[in-house]
Design an enzyme around this catalytic site. Sequence first.
Site, short mmCIF file in Angstrom:
data_model
loop_
_atom_site.label_atom_id
_atom_site.label_comp_id
_atom_site.label_asym_id
_atom_site.label_seq_id
_atom_site.Cartn_x
_atom_site.Cartn_y
_atom_site.Cartn_z
N HIS A 59 0.83 -1.20 0.00
CA HIS A 59 0.00 0.00 0.00
C HIS A 59 0.87 1.25 0.00
O HIS A 59 2.06 1.20 0.31
CB HIS A 59 -0.94 0.01 1.20
CG HIS A 59 -0.24 0.01 2.52
ND1 HIS A 59 0.32 1.14 3.07
CD2 HIS A 59 -0.01 -0.98 3.40
CE1 HIS A 59 0.86 0.84 4.23
NE2 HIS A 59 0.68 -0.46 4.45
N CYS A 66 3.75 -4.82 6.42
CA CYS A 66 3.25 -4.34 5.13
C CYS A 66 4.41 -3.96 4.22
O CYS A 66 5.50 -3.63 4.69
CB CYS A 66 2.37 -3.11 5.32
SG CYS A 66 0.85 -3.45 6.21
#
Length: 73
Positions: A2, A20
Amino acid sequence: MHSAPWSVGAQGSSNVSHGCVNLAPAAARWMYENSIPGDPVDFTGSSREFQPTEGIGVWQYDYAGWREQSALR
């Protein structure tokens, strides 16, 4: 994976995430526009192997290793 504009200065040199894959906004836009769900992601540049206990474990196994965990094997 992301967009993470808050970590742009550290991306590629420091681990500032809790699992992440942080991308600069332009790189995140490119990924969103040029990939589809299920596209493989290959991580390079490290001698340390990514462990199945890190992140979403099922994605770190090859097919044989994934099947080995099945109750139907």
